[in-house]
Write a protein that holds these residues in place. Structure first.
Motif, PDB file in Angstrom:
ATOM      1  N   PRO A   1     -20.339 -45.433  17.002  1.00 19.08           N
ATOM      2  CA  PRO A   1     -19.024 -45.968  16.550  1.00 19.08           C
ATOM      3  C   PRO A   1     -18.211 -46.439  17.616  1.00 19.08           C
ATOM      4  O   PRO A   1     -18.326 -45.792  18.690  1.00 19.08           O
ATOM      5  N   ILE A   2     -17.389 -47.528  17.377  1.00 23.01           N
ATOM      6  CA  ILE A   2     -16.565 -48.024  18.534  1.00 23.01           C
ATOM      7  C   ILE A   2     -15.288 -48.112  17.882  1.00 23.01           C
ATOM      8  O   ILE A   2     -15.264 -49.252  16.795  1.00 23.01           O
ATOM      9  N   ALA A   3     -14.355 -47.741  18.467  1.00 22.83           N
ATOM     10  CA  ALA A   3     -12.916 -47.709  18.042  1.00 22.83           C
ATOM     11  C   ALA A   3     -12.503 -49.075  18.819  1.00 22.83           C
ATOM     12  O   ALA A   3     -12.377 -49.281  19.836  1.00 22.83           O
ATOM     13  N   ASN A   4     -12.027 -50.001  17.698  1.00 26.78           N
ATOM     14  CA  ASN A   4     -11.700 -51.290  18.427  1.00 26.78           C
ATOM     15  C   ASN A   4     -10.002 -51.338  18.662  1.00 26.78           C
ATOM     16  O   ASN A   4      -9.341 -51.545  17.792  1.00 26.78           O
ATOM     17  N   ALA A   5      -9.569 -51.265  19.811  1.00 24.78           N
ATOM     18  CA  ALA A   5      -8.328 -51.182  20.289  1.00 24.78           C
ATOM     19  C   ALA A   5      -7.870 -52.415  21.070  1.00 24.78           C
ATOM     20  O   ALA A   5      -7.226 -52.523  22.075  1.00 24.78           O
TER      21      ALA A   5
ATOM     22  N   VAL B   1     -13.125 -39.943  18.125  1.00 23.29           N
ATOM     23  CA  VAL B   1     -13.524 -38.555  17.962  1.00 23.29           C
ATOM     24  C   VAL B   1     -14.067 -38.510  16.413  1.00 23.29           C
ATOM     25  O   VAL B   1     -15.100 -37.857  16.146  1.00 23.29           O
ATOM     26  N   GLU B   2     -13.174 -38.845  15.357  1.00 20.72           N
ATOM     27  CA  GLU B   2     -13.680 -38.876  13.917  1.00 20.72           C
ATOM     28  C   GLU B   2     -14.800 -39.263  13.732  1.00 20.72           C
ATOM     29  O   GLU B   2     -15.662 -38.587  13.139  1.00 20.72           O
ATOM     30  N   MET B   3     -15.056 -40.458  14.106  1.00 29.06           N
ATOM     31  CA  MET B   3     -16.473 -41.352  13.823  1.00 29.06           C
ATOM     32  C   MET B   3     -17.538 -40.432  14.393  1.00 29.06           C
ATOM     33  O   MET B   3     -18.522 -40.596  13.895  1.00 29.06           O
ATOM     34  N   ALA B   4     -17.415 -40.008  15.772  1.00 29.06           N
ATOM     35  CA  ALA B   4     -18.277 -39.547  16.347  1.00 29.06           C
ATOM     36  C   ALA B   4     -18.962 -38.400  15.678  1.00 29.06           C
ATOM     37  O   ALA B   4     -20.300 -37.873  15.597  1.00 29.06           O
ATOM     38  N   ASN B   5     -17.947 -37.616  15.236  1.00 34.45           N
ATOM     39  CA  ASN B   5     -18.178 -36.235  14.466  1.00 34.45           C
ATOM     40  C   ASN B   5     -18.889 -36.419  13.154  1.00 34.45           C
ATOM     41  O   ASN B   5     -19.787 -35.808  12.782  1.00 34.45           O
ATOM     42  N   LEU B   6     -18.312 -37.554  12.447  1.00 38.64           N
ATOM     43  CA  LEU B   6     -19.039 -37.895  11.225  1.00 38.64           C
ATOM     44  C   LEU B   6     -20.478 -38.462  11.469  1.00 38.64           C
ATOM     45  O   LEU B   6     -21.316 -38.143  10.613  1.00 38.64           O
ATOM     46  N   MET B   7     -20.514 -39.324  12.372  1.00 40.82           N
ATOM     47  CA  MET B   7     -22.246 -39.709  12.458  1.00 40.82           C
ATOM     48  C   MET B   7     -23.008 -38.642  13.057  1.00 40.82           C
ATOM     49  O   MET B   7     -23.984 -38.664  12.492  1.00 40.82           O
ATOM     50  N   LYS B   8     -22.660 -37.578  13.545  1.00 36.34           N
ATOM     51  CA  LYS B   8     -23.310 -36.390  13.790  1.00 36.34           C
ATOM     52  C   LYS B   8     -23.690 -35.706  12.586  1.00 36.34           C
ATOM     53  O   LYS B   8     -24.711 -35.274  12.508  1.00 36.34           O
TER      54      LYS B   8
END
Length: 154
Positions: free
Chosen positions: A114-118, A144-151
């Protein structure tokens, strides 16, 4: 719908995560403020300071290749792209904005990280400053949310 996760609370626990930030130096005052807001939020979410790697590149078009190198290292659970593209008088704005966004998306999809695009794309500097603090914090939460979701999904 059976088995649906609809309504499930997002996991914003960053304690066991490693996050990489790639900041474009073009429009440096703005991008540095984005990076500071993002880093502060990552720390508030529990990401250990030693697990946050922050690098800089010349501009928005260089962000993707640095993200790719970080993704390839397999040392990060999520990445954050930080930049600011302000419209000028030429087509250059559209080119940089479109290619920057496409590059970030491609790295994320190709690497399954996941990459948060800011990377802000704005009409003027005032619009950039109005969005800097919230966009930096939001990028941290998304990472953080996407890293946890991917795990969870693996």
């Amino acid at each position: 719908m059976q088995g649906s996760d609809k309504g499930q609370a997002a996991s914003l626990d960053g304690q066991n995560l490693r996050i990489g930030l790639v900041q474009a130096r073009f429009n440096d005052k703005i991008t540095s403020a984005l990076a500071a807001a993002c880093t502060q939020e990552l720390l508030a979410l529990g990401v250990p300071e030693r697990h946050i790697r922050h690098i800089t590149v010349p501009g928005a078009l260089e962000v993707s290749i640095a993200l790719q190198a970080m993704a390839d290292s397999e040392h990060y659970d999520a990445l954050v792209a930080l930049g600011c593209i302000i419209r000028g008088e030429t087509y250059h704005f559209e080119l940089v904005a479109n290619e920057s966004g496409a590059g970030v998306t491609r790295v994320s999809l190709d690497s399954s990280i996941p990459i948060a695009n800011a990377v802000l794309t704005v009409e003027n500097e005032a619009q950039a400053w109005a969005r800097t603090e919230e966009k930096g914090r939001d990028a941290a939460r998304v990472a953080v949310e996407m890293a946890n979701l991917m795990k969870e999904l693996q």
